[in-house]
Design a protein around this motif. Structure first.
Motif, PDB file in Angstrom:
ATOM      1  N   ALA A 105      25.867  -5.442  37.703  1.00 10.79           N
ATOM      2  CA  ALA A 105      24.905  -4.359  37.506  1.00 10.79           C
ATOM      3  C   ALA A 105      24.681  -4.105  36.024  1.00 10.79           C
ATOM      4  N   TRP A 106      25.739  -4.105  35.230  1.00 14.25           N
ATOM      5  CA  TRP A 106      25.588  -3.886  33.789  1.00 14.25           C
ATOM      6  C   TRP A 106      24.830  -5.037  33.132  1.00 14.25           C
ATOM      7  N   ILE A 107      25.063  -6.247  33.592  1.00 15.76           N
ATOM      8  CA  ILE A 107      24.311  -7.396  33.071  1.00 15.76           C
ATOM      9  C   ILE A 107      22.836  -7.240  33.410  1.00 15.76           C
ATOM     10  N   GLY A 108      22.534  -6.797  34.625  1.00 12.93           N
ATOM     11  CA  GLY A 108      21.148  -6.568  35.033  1.00 12.93           C
ATOM     12  C   GLY A 108      20.485  -5.472  34.220  1.00 12.93           C
ATOM     13  N   ILE A 109      21.214  -4.399  33.932  1.00  9.55           N
ATOM     14  CA  ILE A 109      20.658  -3.321  33.110  1.00  9.55           C
ATOM     15  C   ILE A 109      20.365  -3.838  31.706  1.00  9.55           C
ATOM     16  N   GLY A 110      21.268  -4.622  31.160  1.00 10.06           N
ATOM     17  CA  GLY A 110      21.054  -5.200  29.835  1.00 10.06           C
ATOM     18  C   GLY A 110      19.856  -6.135  29.801  1.00 10.06           C
ATOM     19  N   ALA A 111      19.711  -6.955  30.833  1.00 15.22           N
ATOM     20  CA  ALA A 111      18.569  -7.876  30.912  1.00 15.22           C
ATOM     21  C   ALA A 111      17.260  -7.100  31.044  1.00 15.22           C
ATOM     22  N   LEU A 112      17.260  -6.041  31.836  1.00 16.15           N
ATOM     23  CA  LEU A 112      16.069  -5.212  31.991  1.00 16.15           C
ATOM     24  C   LEU A 112      15.680  -4.559  30.664  1.00 16.15           C
ATOM     25  N   ALA A 113      16.664  -4.023  29.947  1.00 14.91           N
ATOM     26  CA  ALA A 113      16.391  -3.394  28.652  1.00 14.91           C
ATOM     27  C   ALA A 113      15.882  -4.414  27.643  1.00 14.91           C
ATOM     28  N   THR A 114      16.472  -5.606  27.630  1.00 13.17           N
ATOM     29  CA  THR A 114      16.023  -6.659  26.716  1.00 13.17           C
ATOM     30  C   THR A 114      14.598  -7.091  27.047  1.00 13.17           C
ATOM     31  N   GLY A 115      14.312  -7.261  28.317  1.00 13.88           N
ATOM     32  CA  GLY A 115      12.949  -7.633  28.729  1.00 13.88           C
ATOM     33  C   GLY A 115      11.933  -6.571  28.363  1.00 13.88           C
ATOM     34  N   TRP A 116      12.290  -5.316  28.603  1.00 12.92           N
ATOM     35  CA  TRP A 116      11.382  -4.225  28.257  1.00 12.92           C
ATOM     36  C   TRP A 116      11.129  -4.191  26.755  1.00 12.92           C
ATOM     37  N   PHE A 117      12.180  -4.320  25.964  1.00 11.63           N
ATOM     38  CA  PHE A 117      12.038  -4.305  24.511  1.00 11.63           C
ATOM     39  C   PHE A 117      11.138  -5.448  24.040  1.00 11.63           C
ATOM     40  N   THR A 118      11.328  -6.615  24.628  1.00 14.24           N
ATOM     41  CA  THR A 118      10.516  -7.782  24.256  1.00 14.24           C
ATOM     42  C   THR A 118       9.048  -7.547  24.583  1.00 14.24           C
ATOM     43  N   VAL A 119       8.769  -7.091  25.777  1.00 14.24           N
ATOM     44  CA  VAL A 119       7.381  -6.881  26.193  1.00 14.24           C
ATOM     45  C   VAL A 119       6.734  -5.738  25.421  1.00 14.24           C
ATOM     46  N   ARG A 120       7.485  -4.681  25.185  1.00 15.13           N
ATOM     47  CA  ARG A 120       6.913  -3.486  24.559  1.00 15.13           C
ATOM     48  C   ARG A 120       6.742  -3.607  23.049  1.00 15.13           C
ATOM     49  N   PHE A 121       7.685  -4.207  22.348  1.00 16.39           N
ATOM     50  CA  PHE A 121       7.653  -4.209  20.893  1.00 16.39           C
ATOM     51  C   PHE A 121       7.450  -5.595  20.272  1.00 16.39           C
ATOM     52  N   ILE A 122       8.216  -6.564  20.703  1.00 19.19           N
ATOM     53  CA  ILE A 122       8.150  -7.885  20.067  1.00 19.19           C
ATOM     54  C   ILE A 122       6.876  -8.616  20.462  1.00 19.19           C
ATOM     55  N   GLY A 123       6.484  -8.549  21.727  1.00 20.33           N
ATOM     56  CA  GLY A 123       5.273  -9.227  22.186  1.00 20.33           C
ATOM     57  C   GLY A 123       4.030  -8.803  21.435  1.00 20.33           C
ATOM     58  N   PRO A 124       3.727  -7.521  21.348  1.00 21.03           N
ATOM     59  CA  PRO A 124       2.533  -7.095  20.611  1.00 21.03           C
ATOM     60  C   PRO A 124       2.589  -7.448  19.126  1.00 21.03           C
ATOM     61  N   ALA A 125       3.771  -7.475  18.538  1.00 18.11           N
ATOM     62  CA  ALA A 125       3.886  -7.825  17.121  1.00 18.11           C
ATOM     63  C   ALA A 125       3.450  -9.258  16.865  1.00 18.11           C
ATOM     64  N   PHE A 126       3.661 -10.128  17.831  1.00 15.68           N
ATOM     65  CA  PHE A 126       3.254 -11.528  17.692  1.00 15.68           C
ATOM     66  C   PHE A 126       1.909 -11.806  18.362  1.00 15.68           C
ATOM     67  N   GLY A 127       1.299 -10.795  18.940  1.00 15.87           N
ATOM     68  CA  GLY A 127       0.009 -10.970  19.597  1.00 15.87           C
ATOM     69  C   GLY A 127       0.098 -11.613  20.952  1.00 15.87           C
ATOM     70  N   TRP A 128       1.270 -11.559  21.597  1.00 16.12           N
ATOM     71  CA  TRP A 128       1.419 -12.180  22.913  1.00 16.12           C
ATOM     72  C   TRP A 128       0.706 -11.412  23.991  1.00 16.12           C
ATOM     73  N   TRP A 129       0.775 -10.081  23.931  1.00 18.00           N
ATOM     74  CA  TRP A 129       0.135  -9.261  24.933  1.00 18.00           C
ATOM     75  C   TRP A 129      -0.755  -8.258  24.220  1.00 18.00           C
ATOM     76  N   ASP A 130      -1.878  -7.996  24.800  1.00 16.83           N
ATOM     77  CA  ASP A 130      -2.821  -7.075  24.182  1.00 16.83           C
ATOM     78  C   ASP A 130      -2.571  -5.672  24.747  1.00 16.83           C
ATOM     79  N   VAL A 131      -1.741  -4.899  24.052  1.00 17.12           N
ATOM     80  CA  VAL A 131      -1.398  -3.549  24.491  1.00 17.12           C
ATOM     81  C   VAL A 131      -2.314  -2.578  23.791  1.00 17.12           C
TER      82      VAL A 131
END
Length: 70
Positions: free
Chosen positions: A43-69
């Motif tokens: 469960a803790w591994i899943g929470i960590g993966a969810l947080a990492t995925g959210w951080f990537t999609v929310r902050f890192i992706g738009p910085a590189f132009g991956w997603w148009d937010v």
């Protein structure tokens, strides 16, 4: 030493066997503790993966132009 012998005589064939959670459930207490430890770690591994995925999609992706937010 005497207590051990009395316990062995009173328990008979059950002496030395692990205690079950419930008599009709073929799961021992140690197995249930191991299951809880593994699922808690998972469960803790899943929470960590969810947080990492959210951080990537929310902050890192738009910085590189991956997603148009907007």
């Amino acid at each position: 030493m005497g207590e051990s012998k009395r316990r062995k005589e009173s328990l008979g064939e059950k002496y030395g066997q692990e205690e079950r959670i419930l008599p009709w459930v073929p799961i021992t207490k140690r197995q249930s503790e191991q299951f809880m430890a593994i699922t808690t770690r998972g469960a803790w591994i899943g929470i960590g993966a969810l947080a990492t995925g959210w951080f990537t999609v929310r902050f890192i992706g738009p910085a590189f132009g991956w997603w148009d937010v907007q």
